[in-house]
Design a protein around this motif. Structure first.
Motif, PDB file in Angstrom:
ATOM      1  N   HIS A  44       0.869  -1.186   0.000  1.00  0.00           N
ATOM      2  CA  HIS A  44       0.000   0.000   0.000  1.00  0.00           C
ATOM      3  C   HIS A  44       0.906   1.238   0.000  1.00  0.00           C
ATOM      4  O   HIS A  44       1.738   1.361  -0.884  1.00  0.00           O
ATOM      5  CB  HIS A  44      -0.946  -0.063   1.203  1.00  0.00           C
ATOM      6  N   ASP A  45       0.802   2.139   0.971  1.00  0.00           N
ATOM      7  CA  ASP A  45       1.676   3.317   1.025  1.00  0.00           C
ATOM      8  C   ASP A  45       2.746   3.170   2.109  1.00  0.00           C
ATOM      9  O   ASP A  45       3.356   4.146   2.532  1.00  0.00           O
ATOM     10  CB  ASP A  45       0.856   4.591   1.260  1.00  0.00           C
ATOM     11  N   LEU A  46       2.981   1.912   2.515  1.00  0.00           N
ATOM     12  CA  LEU A  46       3.951   1.615   3.567  1.00  0.00           C
ATOM     13  C   LEU A  46       5.199   1.030   2.933  1.00  0.00           C
ATOM     14  O   LEU A  46       5.126   0.189   2.041  1.00  0.00           O
ATOM     15  CB  LEU A  46       3.337   0.622   4.548  1.00  0.00           C
ATOM     16  N   GLU A  47       6.371   1.457   3.409  1.00  0.00           N
ATOM     17  CA  GLU A  47       7.649   0.967   2.884  1.00  0.00           C
ATOM     18  C   GLU A  47       8.572   0.609   4.037  1.00  0.00           C
ATOM     19  O   GLU A  47       8.733   1.374   4.981  1.00  0.00           O
ATOM     20  CB  GLU A  47       8.302   2.050   2.020  1.00  0.00           C
ATOM     21  N   ILE A  48       9.179  -0.581   3.964  1.00  0.00           N
ATOM     22  CA  ILE A  48      10.080  -1.035   5.018  1.00  0.00           C
ATOM     23  C   ILE A  48      11.412  -1.428   4.401  1.00  0.00           C
ATOM     24  O   ILE A  48      11.457  -2.199   3.437  1.00  0.00           O
ATOM     25  CB  ILE A  48       9.445  -2.202   5.823  1.00  0.00           C
ATOM     26  N   ASP A  49      12.484  -0.848   4.919  1.00  0.00           N
ATOM     27  CA  ASP A  49      13.838  -1.184   4.479  1.00  0.00           C
ATOM     28  C   ASP A  49      14.421  -2.142   5.516  1.00  0.00           C
ATOM     29  O   ASP A  49      14.695  -1.766   6.651  1.00  0.00           O
ATOM     30  CB  ASP A  49      14.697   0.082   4.393  1.00  0.00           C
ATOM     31  N   ARG A  50      14.630  -3.385   5.120  1.00  0.00           N
ATOM     32  CA  ARG A  50      15.020  -4.417   6.076  1.00  0.00           C
ATOM     33  C   ARG A  50      16.495  -4.379   6.418  1.00  0.00           C
ATOM     34  O   ARG A  50      16.922  -5.049   7.358  1.00  0.00           O
ATOM     35  CB  ARG A  50      14.616  -5.789   5.510  1.00  0.00           C
ATOM     36  N   VAL A  51      17.283  -3.605   5.675  1.00  0.00           N
ATOM     37  CA  VAL A  51      18.701  -3.476   5.969  1.00  0.00           C
ATOM     38  C   VAL A  51      18.946  -2.341   6.959  1.00  0.00           C
ATOM     39  O   VAL A  51      19.623  -2.514   7.976  1.00  0.00           O
ATOM     40  CB  VAL A  51      19.512  -3.252   4.676  1.00  0.00           C
TER      41      VAL A  51
END
Length: 229
Positions: A135-142
């Protein structure tokens, strides 16, 4: 969050070789030696990918694949079939039954690892991509950074792990017990109510003004990340 791979193989030497090399690659591993045990283990803990031998005791691998595809909760799990059957008709049968890939024995571990990465990237990109969007959510796992609508959101370590797990399975409802196992680990005792507290914190953090509530609470069942809340 390390992806869980279920190995279903009755050859103990090959099973040990697979487990050793895939653990070195960073995957969590679960092992079953026959089709019946595999179905039981998968029903208890859903893996992210299954490596399935065709010729198995009790229930053949092709039948295990068919049953998994018939169940709502397991129909989308990626499956790679391993087999000594090299005929094209067998390969077509395996793929038609629902396998995502097919590898003929003998095979190289390097090729298997490449195929696992390819299948996960195609079917479950949230498991292999460093930056995952929903959706409008972004997660950077690093870098452990989270953004919503372009605005940066600050999460505690537990809330980040919780979101990282939910975003891998958007729309899927997880019970408190499943979230405890996935986020805190099965070897740590934490009360189920703790999940409610951290979900509440996560919800408060990501549901910034003017944005949809992305966390759905399903009464008596659990929680899911769902834009159609």
């Amino acid at each position: 969050m390390r992806p869980l791979i279920q190995i279903v193989e009755d050859d103990e030497a090959l099973e040990a070789l697979l487990a050793y090399n895939l653990e070195k690659e960073g995957y969590k591993i679960s092992v079953a030696n026959d089709g019946e045990e595999a179905l039981l283990q998968i029903s208890e803990k859903t893996p992210d990918l299954i490596i399935l031998d065709w010729m198995l005791p009790k229930i053949a691998g092709i039948e295990v694949c068919r049953r998994l595809r018939a169940r709502t909760e397991t129909k989308n799990i990626p499956i790679i079939i391993l087999t000594a059957r090299a005929d094209e008709t067998d390969k077509i049968r395996g793929l038609d039954t629902g396998a995502d890939d097919y590898l003929t024995k003998p095979f190289s571990i390097t090729e298997l690892k490449a195929r696992i990465r390819a299948v996960l990237r195609r079917i479950r990109p949230a498991l292999v991509d460093e930056i995952v969007k929903y959706h409008d959510l972004e997660i950077d796992r690093v870098t452990h950074r989270v953004k919503r609508g372009g605005a940066e959101i600050h999460l505690g370590p537990t809330e980040f792990r919780l979101l990282n797990h939910l975003i891998q399975h958007p729309g899927r409802v997880f019970s408190r017990e499943q979230l405890l196992d996935a986020v805190w680990g099965s070897d740590v005792y934490v009360e189920a109510r703790t999940v409610d507290v951290h979900v509440g914190r996560l919800r408060k953090a990501i549901n910034i003004p003017g944005c949809t509530d992305l966390i759905r609470t399903v009464r008596a069942s659990g929680y899911s990340l769902d834009a159609n809340n």
